[in-house]
Write a protein that holds these residues in place. Structure first.
Motif, PDB file in Angstrom:
ATOM      1  N   GLU A  66       1.065  -1.442   0.025  1.00 20.33           N
ATOM      2  CA  GLU A  66      -0.579  -0.185  -0.033  1.00 20.33           C
ATOM      3  C   GLU A  66       0.942   1.652  -0.113  1.00 20.33           C
ATOM      4  OE1 GLU A  66      -3.003  -0.015  -0.538  1.00 20.33           O
ATOM      5  OE2 GLU A  66      -3.549  -1.894  -0.147  1.00 20.33           O
ATOM      6  N   LEU A  67       1.550   1.176   0.917  1.00 21.31           N
ATOM      7  CA  LEU A  67       2.686   2.307   0.837  1.00 21.31           C
ATOM      8  C   LEU A  67       3.149   3.178  -0.780  1.00 21.31           C
ATOM      9  CD1 LEU A  67       4.608   1.678   3.913  1.00 21.31           C
ATOM     10  CD2 LEU A  67       3.115   3.913   3.370  1.00 21.31           C
ATOM     11  N   ASN A  68       3.694   2.079  -1.301  1.00 25.59           N
ATOM     12  CA  ASN A  68       4.587   2.246  -2.674  1.00 25.59           C
ATOM     13  C   ASN A  68       3.399   1.849  -3.712  1.00 25.59           C
ATOM     14  OD1 ASN A  68       7.599   2.340  -1.426  1.00 25.59           O
ATOM     15  ND2 ASN A  68       6.190   1.017  -0.042  1.00 25.59           N
ATOM     16  N   ALA A  69       2.587   1.750  -3.476  1.00 22.80           N
ATOM     17  CA  ALA A  69       1.744   1.701  -4.902  1.00 22.80           C
ATOM     18  C   ALA A  69       0.929   2.562  -5.432  1.00 22.80           C
ATOM     19  CB  ALA A  69       0.235   0.181  -4.592  1.00 22.80           C
ATOM     20  N   PRO A  70       1.405   2.609  -6.728  1.00 19.56           N
ATOM     21  CA  PRO A  70       0.487   3.975  -7.384  1.00 19.56           C
ATOM     22  C   PRO A  70      -1.280   4.044  -7.558  1.00 19.56           C
ATOM     23  CG  PRO A  70       1.084   2.827  -8.982  1.00 19.56           C
ATOM     24  CD  PRO A  70       1.899   2.915  -7.702  1.00 19.56           C
ATOM     25  N   ALA A  71      -2.384   3.616  -6.466  1.00 18.34           N
ATOM     26  CA  ALA A  71      -3.444   3.094  -5.986  1.00 18.34           C
ATOM     27  C   ALA A  71      -4.197   4.284  -7.235  1.00 18.34           C
ATOM     28  CB  ALA A  71      -3.436   2.561  -5.196  1.00 18.34           C
ATOM     29  N   GLU A  72      -4.009   4.283  -8.197  1.00 16.92           N
ATOM     30  CA  GLU A  72      -4.935   6.156  -8.742  1.00 16.92           C
ATOM     31  C   GLU A  72      -6.181   5.096  -9.802  1.00 16.92           C
ATOM     32  OE1 GLU A  72      -3.319   7.915  -7.592  1.00 16.92           O
ATOM     33  OE2 GLU A  72      -1.614   7.830  -7.202  1.00 16.92           O
ATOM     34  N   ASN A  73      -6.489   6.545  -9.468  1.00 20.21           N
ATOM     35  CA  ASN A  73      -8.126   6.342 -10.492  1.00 20.21           C
ATOM     36  C   ASN A  73      -8.614   7.550 -10.511  1.00 20.21           C
ATOM     37  OD1 ASN A  73     -10.225   5.098 -11.921  1.00 20.21           O
ATOM     38  ND2 ASN A  73     -11.615   5.551 -10.983  1.00 20.21           N
ATOM     39  N   PRO A  74      -8.307   6.894 -12.367  1.00 19.16           N
ATOM     40  CA  PRO A  74      -7.588   6.766 -13.404  1.00 19.16           C
ATOM     41  C   PRO A  74      -5.857   6.564 -13.108  1.00 19.16           C
ATOM     42  CG  PRO A  74      -7.716   8.633 -14.396  1.00 19.16           C
ATOM     43  CD  PRO A  74      -8.625   8.781 -13.362  1.00 19.16           C
ATOM     44  N   LEU A  75      -5.752   5.299 -13.573  1.00 19.95           N
ATOM     45  CA  LEU A  75      -3.851   4.914 -13.920  1.00 19.95           C
ATOM     46  C   LEU A  75      -3.617   5.709 -14.710  1.00 19.95           C
ATOM     47  CD1 LEU A  75      -1.740   3.742 -12.492  1.00 19.95           C
ATOM     48  CD2 LEU A  75      -2.794   1.354 -12.793  1.00 19.95           C
ATOM     49  N   VAL A  76      -2.173   6.630 -15.068  1.00 20.59           N
ATOM     50  CA  VAL A  76      -1.586   7.146 -16.290  1.00 20.59           C
ATOM     51  C   VAL A  76      -0.625   5.942 -16.551  1.00 20.59           C
ATOM     52  CG1 VAL A  76      -0.924   8.641 -16.895  1.00 20.59           C
ATOM     53  CG2 VAL A  76      -3.042   9.121 -15.197  1.00 20.59           C
ATOM     54  N   ASP A  77      -1.088   5.793 -17.478  1.00 22.22           N
ATOM     55  CA  ASP A  77      -0.340   4.648 -17.847  1.00 22.22           C
ATOM     56  C   ASP A  77       0.660   5.688 -19.339  1.00 22.22           C
ATOM     57  OD1 ASP A  77       1.814   2.673 -18.842  1.00 22.22           O
ATOM     58  OD2 ASP A  77       0.212   1.892 -19.912  1.00 22.22           O
ATOM     59  N   PRO A  78       1.926   5.662 -19.104  1.00 16.79           N
ATOM     60  CA  PRO A  78       2.231   6.400 -20.077  1.00 16.79           C
ATOM     61  C   PRO A  78       4.095   5.597 -20.934  1.00 16.79           C
ATOM     62  CG  PRO A  78       3.607   7.382 -17.880  1.00 16.79           C
ATOM     63  CD  PRO A  78       2.390   6.146 -16.890  1.00 16.79           C
ATOM     64  N   VAL A  79       4.101   4.332 -20.797  1.00 15.72           N
ATOM     65  CA  VAL A  79       4.273   3.226 -21.727  1.00 15.72           C
ATOM     66  C   VAL A  79       3.476   2.951 -22.822  1.00 15.72           C
ATOM     67  CG1 VAL A  79       5.374   1.559 -21.456  1.00 15.72           C
ATOM     68  CG2 VAL A  79       5.983   2.646 -20.445  1.00 15.72           C
ATOM     69  N   GLY A  80       1.953   2.915 -22.275  1.00 13.29           N
ATOM     70  CA  GLY A  80       1.117   2.550 -23.167  1.00 13.29           C
ATOM     71  C   GLY A  80      -0.112   3.511 -23.838  1.00 13.29           C
ATOM     72  N   ASN A  81       0.832   5.127 -23.127  1.00 15.14           N
ATOM     73  CA  ASN A  81      -0.440   6.027 -23.587  1.00 15.14           C
ATOM     74  C   ASN A  81      -1.841   5.971 -23.721  1.00 15.14           C
ATOM     75  OD1 ASN A  81      -0.104   8.945 -24.290  1.00 15.14           O
ATOM     76  ND2 ASN A  81      -0.876   7.795 -26.382  1.00 15.14           N
ATOM     77  N   ARG A  82      -1.943   5.995 -21.927  1.00 14.37           N
ATOM     78  CA  ARG A  82      -3.516   5.290 -21.658  1.00 14.37           C
ATOM     79  C   ARG A  82      -3.533   5.577 -20.572  1.00 14.37           C
ATOM     80  NH1 ARG A  82      -4.160  -1.032 -22.143  1.00 14.37           N
ATOM     81  NH2 ARG A  82      -2.392  -1.724 -20.335  1.00 14.37           N
ATOM     82  N   VAL A  83      -5.702   5.495 -19.906  1.00 19.24           N
ATOM     83  CA  VAL A  83      -5.455   6.000 -18.859  1.00 19.24           C
ATOM     84  C   VAL A  83      -6.589   4.794 -18.550  1.00 19.24           C
ATOM     85  CG1 VAL A  83      -5.276   8.406 -18.492  1.00 19.24           C
ATOM     86  CG2 VAL A  83      -7.024   7.826 -19.580  1.00 19.24           C
ATOM     87  N   LEU A  84      -6.165   3.785 -17.478  1.00 20.31           N
ATOM     88  CA  LEU A  84      -7.244   3.088 -17.367  1.00 20.31           C
ATOM     89  C   LEU A  84      -7.458   2.656 -15.846  1.00 20.31           C
ATOM     90  CD1 LEU A  84      -3.815   0.157 -17.627  1.00 20.31           C
ATOM     91  CD2 LEU A  84      -6.521   1.011 -18.573  1.00 20.31           C
ATOM     92  N   HIS A  85      -8.903   3.340 -16.093  1.00 15.97           N
ATOM     93  CA  HIS A  85     -10.301   3.380 -14.528  1.00 15.97           C
ATOM     94  C   HIS A  85     -10.203   2.265 -14.341  1.00 15.97           C
ATOM     95  CE1 HIS A  85     -10.893   6.627 -17.049  1.00 15.97           C
ATOM     96  NE2 HIS A  85     -11.345   7.359 -16.474  1.00 15.97           N
ATOM     97  N   ASN A  86     -10.664   2.112 -12.766  1.00 14.03           N
ATOM     98  CA  ASN A  86     -10.454   1.726 -12.550  1.00 14.03           C
ATOM     99  C   ASN A  86     -10.924   1.838 -10.593  1.00 14.03           C
ATOM    100  OD1 ASN A  86      -7.818   1.228  -9.602  1.00 14.03           O
ATOM    101  ND2 ASN A  86      -7.435   2.352 -12.168  1.00 14.03           N
ATOM    102  N   ALA A  87     -10.587  -0.027  -9.662  1.00 10.65           N
ATOM    103  CA  ALA A  87     -11.280   0.440  -8.279  1.00 10.65           C
ATOM    104  C   ALA A  87      -9.900   0.292  -7.306  1.00 10.65           C
ATOM    105  CB  ALA A  87     -11.956  -0.283  -7.767  1.00 10.65           C
ATOM    106  N   ASN A  88      -8.584   0.171  -8.213  1.00  9.90           N
ATOM    107  CA  ASN A  88      -7.409   0.023  -7.057  1.00  9.90           C
ATOM    108  C   ASN A  88      -7.620   1.511  -5.812  1.00  9.90           C
ATOM    109  OD1 ASN A  88      -6.339  -1.889  -7.500  1.00  9.90           O
ATOM    110  ND2 ASN A  88      -4.524  -0.339  -9.236  1.00  9.90           N
ATOM    111  N   PHE A  89      -8.537   1.965  -5.365  1.00  6.69           N
ATOM    112  CA  PHE A  89      -8.382   2.648  -4.171  1.00  6.69           C
ATOM    113  C   PHE A  89      -9.540   2.130  -2.907  1.00  6.69           C
ATOM    114  CE2 PHE A  89     -12.577   3.735  -7.372  1.00  6.69           C
ATOM    115  CZ  PHE A  89     -12.956   3.136  -6.854  1.00  6.69           C
ATOM    116  N   HIS A  90      -9.523   1.471  -3.559  1.00  6.56           N
ATOM    117  CA  HIS A  90     -10.698   0.371  -1.922  1.00  6.56           C
ATOM    118  C   HIS A  90      -9.900  -0.683  -1.474  1.00  6.56           C
ATOM    119  CE1 HIS A  90     -13.332  -2.160  -0.420  1.00  6.56           C
ATOM    120  NE2 HIS A  90     -14.448  -2.036  -1.224  1.00  6.56           N
ATOM    121  N   THR A  91      -9.681  -0.473  -0.349  1.00  4.90           N
ATOM    122  CA  THR A  91      -8.619  -0.448   0.507  1.00  4.90           C
ATOM    123  C   THR A  91      -9.362  -1.591   1.286  1.00  4.90           C
ATOM    124  OG1 THR A  91      -9.619   1.143   2.230  1.00  4.90           O
ATOM    125  CG2 THR A  91      -7.226   1.854   1.147  1.00  4.90           C
ATOM    126  N   ALA A  92      -9.736  -2.615   0.831  1.00  2.66           N
ATOM    127  CA  ALA A  92     -10.503  -3.713   1.703  1.00  2.66           C
ATOM    128  C   ALA A  92      -9.315  -4.666   2.627  1.00  2.66           C
ATOM    129  CB  ALA A  92     -11.318  -4.781   0.947  1.00  2.66           C
TER     130      ALA A  92
END
Length: 505
Positions: A311-337
């Protein structure tokens, strides 16, 4: 203390505590700034060309509503019907409207309740800065520099206790952004406003940095206290002439849970060479079952450390920016179950071992186990000695019991039903800090009683780390035996626990 380098890869709970509580300085690794810059350029280009949640749309139930993408801090000019207009078509008296991102920050900076202490807030800032250095948020590098400056100047935003439910500490981070912008005063001083692109608003606040920061503080403290608890158990064991058969290696090889084996081995090491003649063929659970009860707490902290390492080192972002793939990915990594469940398990295990500590305290006050006076009193008949410490310990244990209630049993449906689950890990982290504080009191009362009993028996440990530990605390705890207020004794003992942990081995 050396600077804590934030690279988005290797931050630990102990480092968070170093910065938050001990005032350690932070330094963003150049690679972290590079990653942040690449993500910012990528998401800016993609937002200008198409839909990106929170940048060209509203948030939550407003996710289907398009908003004007603005990558500057200037106001948007709106026509009479609310449409964006420019150039010759602009009305003579246009309505000037601040960018969507700025309005988002203002509307979400709505926490309530008491202000959090600066230590918890510094932990939040440290975690968020490290997350941004991991890349993936799209927040501009200027914001990382601003957070670094604020931390190193000892500044904190005015964060309220209530607002997060485990799916983003939105109010806490929104008010942080407003402090960076210069709209809300910092606590503890001031600094120049930071260039903050309003389009980065959601990307900055969509994080559980506050919950993760408080969890890291609790984890670092508890890891230390559990080690100290093993040393205190060994001291109490000597004072009550315990039977060490229960700690033999063959017993725990027969039921080889990792924590159980570890605790038994550490007790064997601490008690090695001590002149103990067992007073009983079989001790009460508070001595006999220490490995089986203290061990699960140890395992729970190891599991929490493993969760926090992610958790301390995760880019748990929504949307997650992927510069290598030149895209953004909408997700639920903000959920901390994961975090909430790990914290719940830790507190439940902690309650069990704290209850055993309180039971040992009662045995230390009982003549049948120490051969001393009731309550370890030394005055005229009827003197109270340490009688009140039982009440204090049970009071702290009662508070810990309330804090151990699993927060993951709750959930919530918010934002017009589109966000229909919440782990309440924010509450789990806060409860964990409170539980650790209660456990600290429990251990302090047992330590005061164990040291007094050993003094009264003239039975100081001989040689080895346990003897070193005893000398360390005995030199620092009052040796008076008369009836008197004991609050300072407990406070002094609590202050010794971090150092006492180092004698555990």
């Amino acid at each position: 203390m050396s600077d804590v380098l934030l690279d988005g890869i290797a931050l630990t709970a102990e480092q968070v505590r170093d910065v938050a509580r001990d005032g350690g300085r932070v330094l963003v690794h150049p690679d972290g700034a590079t990653r942040a810059g690449a993500a910012h350029r990528t998401v800016a280009a993609l937002s200008a060309a198409g839909g990106v949640y929170g940048r060209t749309t509203g948030v939550g139930a407003n996710r289907l509503i398009a908003v004007e993408y603005e990558s500057s801090a200037g106001p948007v000019i709106l026509g009479p019907e609310g449409s964006v207009v420019t150039g010759d078509s602009a009305p003579q008296q246009p309505v000037r409207h601040d960018p969507h991102g700025l309005r988002l920050l203002r509307s979400h900076a709505g926490g309530a309740g008491p202000l959090l202490d600066p230590i918890s807030v510094r932990a939040m800032l440290t975690v968020r800065l490290n997350q941004l250095a991991a890349g993936g948020s799209g927040v501009a590098p200027d914001v990382l520099i601003g957070l670094e400056t604020a931390l190193n100047r000892g500044l904190t935003p005015p964060v309220h206790a209530f607002g997060g439910i485990g799916t983003g500490d939105l109010p806490a981070l929104a008010v942080t952004a407003l402090c960076l912008l210069g709209e809300v005063p910092w606590r503890g001083g001031s600094m120049e406003p930071v260039p903050f692109d309003p389009a980065d608003a959601l990307s900055f606040i969509s994080s559980n940095a506050g919950s993760i920061g408080e969890a890291a503080l609790a984890c670092a403290d508890l890891s230390e206290l559990l080690r100290a608890g093993t040393v205190i158990t060994a001291l109490a064991f000597l004072a009550c002439d315990g039977n060490s058969e229960a700690y033999e290696a063959v017993v725990h090889l027969a039921r080889p849970h990792p924590g159980q084996q570890t605790v038994a081995a550490r007790l064997r090491d601490l008690l090695a060479g001590q002149a103990v003649k067992p007073a009983r063929i079989q001790d009460p659970y508070s001595y006999r079952a220490v490995p089986q009860v203290h061990g699960p707490a140890l395992d729970a902290v190891v599991a929490l450390e493993r969760t926090l390492g992610i958790e301390l080192n995760a880019p748990a972002e929504n949307p997650l920016v992927d510069p290598v793939g030149n895209r953004v990915l909408h997700n639920a990594n903000f959920h901390t179950a994961y975090l909430g469940l790990a914290l719940d398990a830790m507190r439940n295990a902690l309650y069990q071992t704290a209850a055993l500590s309180v039971a040992r305290l009662s045995l230390l006050l009982e003549p049948a186990f120490t051969g001393l006076t009731p309550f370890l009193a030394a005055g005229p008949p009827g003197s109270s000695g340490l009688m009140i410490l039982e009440y204090v310990a049970h009071s702290a244990l009662g508070a810990l019991r309330l804090n151990a209630t699993p927060t993951s049993l709750a959930t919530a449906v918010v934002s017009r039903g589109v966000e229909e689950h919440a782990p309440f890990s924010s509450q789990a982290a806060r409860n964990s800090l409170d539980a650790v504080a209660s456990y600290r009191v429990v251990l302090a009362t047992e330590l005061v009683a164990a040291v007094r009993a050993l003094r009264m028996r003239g039975a100081a440990p001989v040689d080895g780390p346990l003897a070193d530990a005893y000398r360390y605390v005995a030199e620092r705890l009052p040796d008076r035996l008369d009836d008197r207020p004991l609050d300072q004794d407990v406070e002094d003992a609590a202050a010794l626990l971090p150092a006492l942990a180092r004698f555990e081995g």
